[in-house]
Write a protein that holds these residues in place. Structure first.
Motif, PDB file in Angstrom:
ATOM      1  N   ALA A  94       9.039 -14.082   5.191  1.00 14.06           N
ATOM      2  CA  ALA A  94       8.350 -15.168   5.889  1.00 14.06           C
ATOM      3  C   ALA A  94       7.256 -14.628   6.796  1.00 14.06           C
ATOM      4  CB  ALA A  94       9.356 -15.983   6.713  1.00 14.06           C
ATOM      5  N   PHE A  95       7.487 -13.438   7.359  1.00 17.40           N
ATOM      6  CA  PHE A  95       6.494 -12.842   8.250  1.00 17.40           C
ATOM      7  C   PHE A  95       5.175 -12.633   7.512  1.00 17.40           C
ATOM      8  CE2 PHE A  95       4.426  -9.032  10.040  1.00 17.40           C
ATOM      9  CZ  PHE A  95       4.197  -9.489  11.330  1.00 17.40           C
ATOM     10  N   ASN A  96       5.255 -12.109   6.276  1.00 20.57           N
ATOM     11  CA  ASN A  96       4.038 -11.881   5.489  1.00 20.57           C
ATOM     12  C   ASN A  96       3.263 -13.173   5.278  1.00 20.57           C
ATOM     13  OD1 ASN A  96       5.887  -9.706   5.106  1.00 20.57           O
ATOM     14  ND2 ASN A  96       4.678  -9.004   3.368  1.00 20.57           N
ATOM     15  N   LEU A 112       3.082  -3.195  10.795  1.00 22.65           N
ATOM     16  CA  LEU A 112       3.105  -1.994   9.959  1.00 22.65           C
ATOM     17  C   LEU A 112       3.978  -2.191   8.728  1.00 22.65           C
ATOM     18  CD1 LEU A 112       1.756   0.789  10.255  1.00 22.65           C
ATOM     19  CD2 LEU A 112       3.903   1.648  11.217  1.00 22.65           C
ATOM     20  N   ILE A 113       4.992  -3.043   8.866  1.00 21.85           N
ATOM     21  CA  ILE A 113       5.916  -3.286   7.757  1.00 21.85           C
ATOM     22  C   ILE A 113       5.204  -3.930   6.568  1.00 21.85           C
ATOM     23  CG2 ILE A 113       6.613  -5.585   8.558  1.00 21.85           C
ATOM     24  CD1 ILE A 113       9.471  -4.863   7.686  1.00 21.85           C
ATOM     25  N   THR A 114       4.082  -4.624   6.825  1.00 19.93           N
ATOM     26  CA  THR A 114       3.364  -5.290   5.734  1.00 19.93           C
ATOM     27  C   THR A 114       2.335  -4.388   5.074  1.00 19.93           C
ATOM     28  OG1 THR A 114       1.560  -6.145   7.109  1.00 19.93           O
ATOM     29  CG2 THR A 114       3.568  -7.466   6.985  1.00 19.93           C
ATOM     30  N   GLY A 115       2.018  -3.231   5.674  1.00 15.44           N
ATOM     31  CA  GLY A 115       0.917  -2.450   5.147  1.00 15.44           C
ATOM     32  C   GLY A 115       1.192  -0.997   4.839  1.00 15.44           C
ATOM     33  N   ILE A 116       2.196  -0.407   5.475  1.00 11.05           N
ATOM     34  CA  ILE A 116       2.379   1.036   5.356  1.00 11.05           C
ATOM     35  C   ILE A 116       2.713   1.470   3.938  1.00 11.05           C
ATOM     36  CG2 ILE A 116       4.838   1.011   5.910  1.00 11.05           C
ATOM     37  CD1 ILE A 116       2.195   3.590   7.085  1.00 11.05           C
ATOM     38  N   SER A 117       3.338   0.581   3.150  1.00  5.73           N
ATOM     39  CA  SER A 117       3.675   0.935   1.768  1.00  5.73           C
ATOM     40  C   SER A 117       2.499   0.739   0.814  1.00  5.73           C
ATOM     41  CB  SER A 117       4.866   0.098   1.283  1.00  5.73           C
ATOM     42  OG  SER A 117       4.555  -1.280   1.310  1.00  5.73           O
ATOM     43  N   SER A 118       1.397   0.186   1.309  1.00  3.71           N
ATOM     44  CA  SER A 118       0.244  -0.126   0.454  1.00  3.71           C
ATOM     45  C   SER A 118      -0.865   0.910   0.549  1.00  3.71           C
ATOM     46  CB  SER A 118      -0.322  -1.501   0.829  1.00  3.71           C
ATOM     47  OG  SER A 118       0.604  -2.516   0.572  1.00  3.71           O
ATOM     48  N   GLY A 119      -0.501   2.136   0.801  1.00  3.89           N
ATOM     49  CA  GLY A 119      -1.517   3.180   0.904  1.00  3.89           C
ATOM     50  C   GLY A 119      -1.180   4.224   1.936  1.00  3.89           C
ATOM     51  N   ASN A 170      -2.436  -6.108   6.987  1.00  6.93           N
ATOM     52  CA  ASN A 170      -1.963  -5.435   8.197  1.00  6.93           C
ATOM     53  C   ASN A 170      -3.081  -5.263   9.230  1.00  6.93           C
ATOM     54  OD1 ASN A 170      -0.514  -2.125   8.860  1.00  6.93           O
ATOM     55  ND2 ASN A 170      -0.689  -3.903  10.160  1.00  6.93           N
ATOM     56  N   PRO A 171      -4.174  -4.544   8.927  1.00  8.85           N
ATOM     57  CA  PRO A 171      -5.237  -4.425   9.938  1.00  8.85           C
ATOM     58  C   PRO A 171      -5.994  -5.724  10.176  1.00  8.85           C
ATOM     59  CG  PRO A 171      -5.908  -3.353   7.892  1.00  8.85           C
ATOM     60  CD  PRO A 171      -4.462  -3.714   7.737  1.00  8.85           C
ATOM     61  N   ASN A 172      -6.045  -6.601   9.170  1.00 11.35           N
ATOM     62  CA  ASN A 172      -6.774  -7.861   9.335  1.00 11.35           C
ATOM     63  C   ASN A 172      -6.109  -8.768  10.371  1.00 11.35           C
ATOM     64  OD1 ASN A 172      -8.555  -9.763   6.763  1.00 11.35           O
ATOM     65  ND2 ASN A 172      -8.696  -9.832   8.977  1.00 11.35           N
ATOM     66  N   TRP A 173      -4.784  -8.712  10.427  1.00 12.33           N
ATOM     67  CA  TRP A 173      -4.029  -9.577  11.337  1.00 12.33           C
ATOM     68  C   TRP A 173      -4.422  -9.359  12.791  1.00 12.33           C
ATOM     69  CZ3 TRP A 173       0.966  -8.491  14.124  1.00 12.33           C
ATOM     70  CH2 TRP A 173       1.540  -9.656  14.630  1.00 12.33           C
ATOM     71  N   ILE A 174      -4.742  -8.128  13.149  1.00 10.58           N
ATOM     72  CA  ILE A 174      -4.983  -7.831  14.560  1.00 10.58           C
ATOM     73  C   ILE A 174      -6.284  -8.438  15.071  1.00 10.58           C
ATOM     74  CG2 ILE A 174      -3.697  -5.679  14.305  1.00 10.58           C
ATOM     75  CD1 ILE A 174      -6.307  -4.158  14.484  1.00 10.58           C
ATOM     76  N   PHE A 175      -7.172  -8.840  14.154  1.00 14.14           N
ATOM     77  CA  PHE A 175      -8.429  -9.464  14.567  1.00 14.14           C
ATOM     78  C   PHE A 175      -8.511 -10.919  14.105  1.00 14.14           C
ATOM     79  CE2 PHE A 175      -9.856  -4.922  14.382  1.00 14.14           C
ATOM     80  CZ  PHE A 175     -10.196  -4.795  15.725  1.00 14.14           C
ATOM     81  N   MET A 178      -7.334 -12.966  -2.628  1.00 16.40           N
ATOM     82  CA  MET A 178      -6.570 -11.726  -2.730  1.00 16.40           C
ATOM     83  C   MET A 178      -5.321 -11.713  -1.852  1.00 16.40           C
ATOM     84  SD  MET A 178      -8.423 -10.524  -5.022  1.00 16.40           S
ATOM     85  CE  MET A 178      -7.428  -9.069  -5.307  1.00 16.40           C
ATOM     86  N   TYR A 179      -5.355 -12.391  -0.726  1.00 15.11           N
ATOM     87  CA  TYR A 179      -4.186 -12.397   0.154  1.00 15.11           C
ATOM     88  C   TYR A 179      -3.107 -13.364  -0.323  1.00 15.11           C
ATOM     89  CZ  TYR A 179      -6.692  -9.634   3.690  1.00 15.11           C
ATOM     90  OH  TYR A 179      -7.366  -8.644   4.366  1.00 15.11           O
ATOM     91  N   SER A 180      -3.374 -14.058  -1.409  1.00 17.44           N
ATOM     92  CA  SER A 180      -2.361 -14.953  -1.975  1.00 17.44           C
ATOM     93  C   SER A 180      -1.430 -14.220  -2.936  1.00 17.44           C
ATOM     94  CB  SER A 180      -3.039 -16.118  -2.718  1.00 17.44           C
ATOM     95  OG  SER A 180      -3.790 -16.912  -1.822  1.00 17.44           O
ATOM     96  N   PHE A 181      -1.774 -12.977  -3.280  1.00 19.78           N
ATOM     97  CA  PHE A 181      -0.919 -12.191  -4.159  1.00 19.78           C
ATOM     98  C   PHE A 181       0.275 -11.634  -3.378  1.00 19.78           C
ATOM     99  CE2 PHE A 181      -4.887 -12.127  -6.545  1.00 19.78           C
ATOM    100  CZ  PHE A 181      -4.443 -12.280  -7.853  1.00 19.78           C
ATOM    101  N   PRO A 182       1.390 -11.404  -4.046  1.00 19.42           N
ATOM    102  CA  PRO A 182       2.555 -10.822  -3.359  1.00 19.42           C
ATOM    103  C   PRO A 182       2.271  -9.389  -2.931  1.00 19.42           C
ATOM    104  CG  PRO A 182       2.944 -10.954  -5.725  1.00 19.42           C
ATOM    105  CD  PRO A 182       1.668 -11.704  -5.465  1.00 19.42           C
ATOM    106  N   SER A 183       2.903  -8.965  -1.853  1.00 17.01           N
ATOM    107  CA  SER A 183       2.663  -7.616  -1.329  1.00 17.01           C
ATOM    108  C   SER A 183       3.409  -6.555  -2.113  1.00 17.01           C
ATOM    109  CB  SER A 183       3.065  -7.544   0.147  1.00 17.01           C
ATOM    110  OG  SER A 183       4.426  -7.904   0.312  1.00 17.01           O
TER     111      SER A 183
END
Length: 523
Positions: free
Chosen positions: A405-407, A67-74, A250-255, A464-469
């Motif tokens: 590093a987690f991201n 959640l730490i990687t995605g909650i601020s993005s929307g 964030n949601p992509n990681w779970i699959f 797109m996932y190479s861009f900074p969060s």
């Protein structure tokens, strides 16, 4: 089945033990046709296989942990709608993998399929390339899970001790302890099916407990408009669209680990049928649990800003605390999440060890003569397990240098695995989808559509996932995934030119081309 004597010849049938079923004999014979002996016992049922596959993705845990990687993005909108899209993509990915696994069930998974389907001139390198990217993705998946668990444990301590100052080395120490603890569960093969079933039940029970407890204890609830329509961009990106895209990690990681069941092909009966069931069940259960979990949690959310800027650095723990207004209760729920996550890490260890063990059988990694060994007493590829967990431990040290590093680990896990999926799909197109022996699971035109979605999404993620969060970019929040790609390619090419181009045998060399292909030279 460990006492079966199977020569690497397609024409040789395995000798049956007194207790071996006809189905087991047939599975071993098919494996012999691929050029391999039955080294591991087929102890896993379809339920325990689903347990391994689901516990590895453990979607509702994954949403909480990342959640730490995605909650601020929307805000809530990212997860509510992002999950629907990612689940659709994952269904396409799972369908593509299921077709190949049904046609060619082998513990090698992607690298085996690439060897069978690639143009003969390039088959060895395509297989080698795929094997390395798949293994690297598995290693980063394990590292990202272990790191999320360590952050959760440290966050609980911080919640109970507000004066405690979190430092990177605290997280690294807990990371190493968790990695070692979960390592122990994969050291005894006969208990693994029970562990897989047990962790599946723990995950589902914990899911329902948290799903009910949080909204029931919350003193107030958000409106439907807030949960489904209020977009919050706290990333620093001026474009909401860009913020949403980078947050999809964030949601992509779970699959990200949908291939896990394919690497258990030599430990489950009738893998050509059971592996597709496990893969697609993982997607179905994963979407259902994660989406309803998100809805339940977000209706119970009080203050999104506190969630994003939580002193614990664990947003889901802050959400539990806001809903329950009780530190002990929040810690109990987070403990359930941590236990569930440990089941996920145990499953990840199983996955990565089987992947590199099968790859080592074909001399795909340095030290293959040791890594490819199976401990007959423990009935596990213990050396491959030891090596993999050691590498995961080393990767944990990266957190000392970068708090993001987690991201990067999450991103590398996703993209490296997608590359390993798309390589055999492209090779399948080269051969022609109708020019291979289809397994029981084959969807024809729908399968082709799933292939196309998988390929397009892989390219999209690579870019797109190479861009900074977050913006502006600093050395501390930079997305270092491109550096990860560079290191993986450097290691791969160095090993190829130093050793593997001579030693790596490639599957086609051991069995002769055409065993699995109807028309190997047709396009």
């Amino acid at each position: 089945m460990s006492d079966l004597d199977i020569e690497k010849k397609p024409s040789v049938k395995p000798a049956s033990s007194e207790n071996a079923s006809g189905a087991d004999d047939n599975d071993a014979m098919k494996l012999a046709e691929m050029g391999y002996t039955q080294d591991l016992q087929r102890n896993f049922s379809v339920l325990s296989l689903i347990g391994i596959a689901f516990c590895m993705s453990n979607s509702w845990f994954g949403i909480s942990a990342s959640l730490i990687t995605g909650i601020s993005s929307g805000g809530t909108v990212l997860l509510v709608y992002g999950l629907i899209w990612i689940s659709f993509v994952s269904l396409c990915v799972g369908t593509s993998l299921s077709e190949l696994a049904s046609a060619m069930p082998n513990a090698g998974g992607q690298y085996f399929w690439a060897s069978q389907l690639a143009p003969p001139k390039y088959a060895r390198f395509a297989s080698y390339f795929t094997g390395w990217f798949g293994y690297a993705g598995a290693i980063f998946a394990c590292a990202s899970v272990a790191l999320s668990l360590a952050q959760g444990v440290i966050g609980m301590w911080k919640l109970g001790h507000p004066d405690f100052v979190i430092e990177a080395w605290h997280t690294v120490v807990v990371y190493q302890l968790i990695n070692f603890f979960c390592y122990l569960f994969n050291c005894w093969g006969k208990t693994l099916p029970l562990v897989a079933k047990g962790t599946l039940y723990i995950s589902l029970v914990s899911f329902f407990v948290i799903l009910i407890a949080v909204p029931a204890c919350a003193s107030s609830h958000q409106s439907g408009h807030y949960v489904f329509a209020q977009f919050v961009n706290s990333t620093g990106w001026k474009s909401d669209g860009m913020a949403f895209i980078v947050g999809l990690i964030n949601p992509n990681w779970i699959f990200a680990c949908l291939d896990s069941a394919t690497h258990m092909a030599e430990e489950v009966p009738q893998p050509e049928r059971n592996i597709p069931i496990a893969i697609l069940a993982t997607v179905g259960i994963g979407f259902t649990t994660s989406w309803f979990y998100c809805i339940s949690m977000f209706f119970s959310l009080k203050d999104l800003n506190k969630l994003i800027n939580s002193a614990t650095e664990v947003p889901i723990l802050e959400l539990y605390y806001q809903a329950l207004n009780n530190k002990a209760g929040a810690i109990v729920l987070e403990t359930l999440l941590i236990v569930t996550g440990m089941g996920c890490l145990i499953a990840c260890h199983t996955w990565q060890s089987r992947l590199v063990w099968s790859f080592a059988r074909d001399r795909g990694v340095p030290g293959h003569q040791w890594i490819s060994q199976v401990n007959k007493t423990l009935d596990v590829p213990l050396m491959s397990h030891n090596v993999s967990c050691f590498i995961v431990g080393v990767l944990g040290l990266l957190y000392l240098g970068s708090s993001t590093a987690f991201n990067s680990m999450v991103t590398a896990c996703i993209t490296l695995l997608y590359i390993s999926y798309t390589t055999p799909i492209l090779c399948l197109w080269y051969r022609g989808r109708n020019n291979i022996r289809h397994g029981p699971f084959w969807l024809g035109t729908w399968g082709l559509a799933a292939n196309i979605v998988t390929l397009l999404w892989t390219v999209f993620c690579l870019v797109m996932y190479s861009f900074p969060s977050t913006m502006p970019v600093t050395t501390g929040n930079m997305n270092y995934v491109c550096a990860v790609y560079g290191v993986v390619v450097f290691v791969l090419l160095t090993d190829w030119f130093a050793r593997a181009r001579r030693e790596y045998k490639g599957v086609q060399e051991s069995q002769g081309e055409g065993v699995l292909l109807n028309q190997p030279h047709c396009h």
